[in-house]
Scaffold this active site. Structure first.
Site, mmCIF file in Angstrom:
data_model
loop_
_atom_site.group_PDB
_atom_site.id
_atom_site.type_symbol
_atom_site.label_atom_id
_atom_site.label_comp_id
_atom_site.label_asym_id
_atom_site.label_seq_id
_atom_site.Cartn_x
_atom_site.Cartn_y
_atom_site.Cartn_z
ATOM 1 N N ALA A 1 0.836 -1.205 0.000
ATOM 2 C CA ALA A 1 0.000 0.000 0.000
ATOM 3 C C ALA A 1 0.866 1.247 0.000
ATOM 4 O O ALA A 1 2.024 1.216 0.433
ATOM 5 C CB ALA A 1 -0.927 0.000 1.223
ATOM 6 N N ASP A 2 0.285 2.334 -0.474
ATOM 7 C CA ASP A 2 0.964 3.628 -0.444
ATOM 8 C C ASP A 2 -0.083 4.712 -0.217
ATOM 9 O O ASP A 2 -1.176 4.655 -0.787
ATOM 10 C CB ASP A 2 1.717 3.896 -1.744
ATOM 11 C CG ASP A 2 2.609 5.122 -1.632
ATOM 12 O OD1 ASP A 2 3.716 4.988 -1.064
ATOM 13 O OD2 ASP A 2 2.196 6.205 -2.071
ATOM 14 N N THR A 3 0.267 5.698 0.616
ATOM 15 C CA THR A 3 -0.675 6.754 0.992
ATOM 16 C C THR A 3 -0.088 8.131 0.732
ATOM 17 O O THR A 3 1.079 8.379 1.030
ATOM 18 C CB THR A 3 -1.047 6.641 2.481
ATOM 19 O OG1 THR A 3 -1.619 5.352 2.742
ATOM 20 C CG2 THR A 3 -2.047 7.717 2.886
#
Length: 216
Positions: A92-94
């Protein structure tokens, strides 16, 4: 390999590998209470964002890069011995977005102060991209979620004191909604866990619909 063989591989996933060193994401994965083991193994990747990427594209591309880096490490026998190609990788990346500009993690505490001064009293968006990748079959699913966050007006003093705690150091947007940074948030529209760093409901849907992983 025929379709039935593919399905057998998906339903016999040996474990979930979280491609992140974030303790927050590890805690959120634990909320799923999966019926299979969960391991943590991440590989450093270039997290540079191409200038013409839109926020959704940026988080999806970076989450894919993280998942593929772990898959390559598994293929090269550079992963822990208990992780093999039957594992399912979750990455995941935010990012935080204000006025269509992507804001990542602060490079210094002075930058964190400036970021929070820009965010105060305004609404911004938080995007998280999610990738699930099965190394053996190379089946991949990618998606993202966006959440609107309304920040209250914070004094310079409050911002400086908050940044001095160190909580903002590794946070996209320079705040942690699950920590002391919660005092700055007036409200949200969308998934709360997305702001923390992993949209749990989206991950659950992707696991069930695409990889037949039993959630209970």
């Amino acid at each position: 390999m025929n379709a039935s063989s593919h399905n057998n591989l998906y339903t016999s996933v040996s474990q979930l590998v979280l491609a992140s060193s974030s303790p927050r994401r590890k805690e959120l994965v634990a909320l799923l209470d999966l019926s299979l083991p969960v391991s943590v193994f991440s590989v450093e990747v270039d997290e540079s964002i191409t200038a013409d990427w839109k926020p959704a594209e940026a988080v999806e591309q970076l989450s894919m890069a993280k998942a593929k880096a772990v898959a390559q490490a598994i293929a090269d026998n550079k992963a822990p011995s208990h992780i093999d190609q039957h594992a399912l990788i979750l990455a995941a990346d935010t990012v935080v977005v204000l006025d269509e500009q992507i804001i990542g993690k602060p490079r210094s505490r002075a930058e964190a102060v400036q970021t929070l001064k820009r965010l105060r009293g305004r609404e911004h968006q938080v995007y998280t991209g999610v990738t699930l990748l099965h190394p053996l079959t190379e089946k991949q699913r990618v998606s993202h979620r966006a959440t609107e966050v309304q920040m209250r007006h914070m004094s310079d003093s409050w911002i400086e004191q908050y940044v001095a705690t160190g909580e903002s150091d590794d946070k996209a947007g320079s705040y942690g909604i699950q920590g002391k940074g919660a005092i700055f948030v007036d409200g949200i529209h969308g998934c709360y866990f997305n702001v923390v760093g992993l949209p749990v409901s989206l991950v659950a849907q992707m696991l069930e619909e695409n990889f037949q992983v039993n959630l209970f």
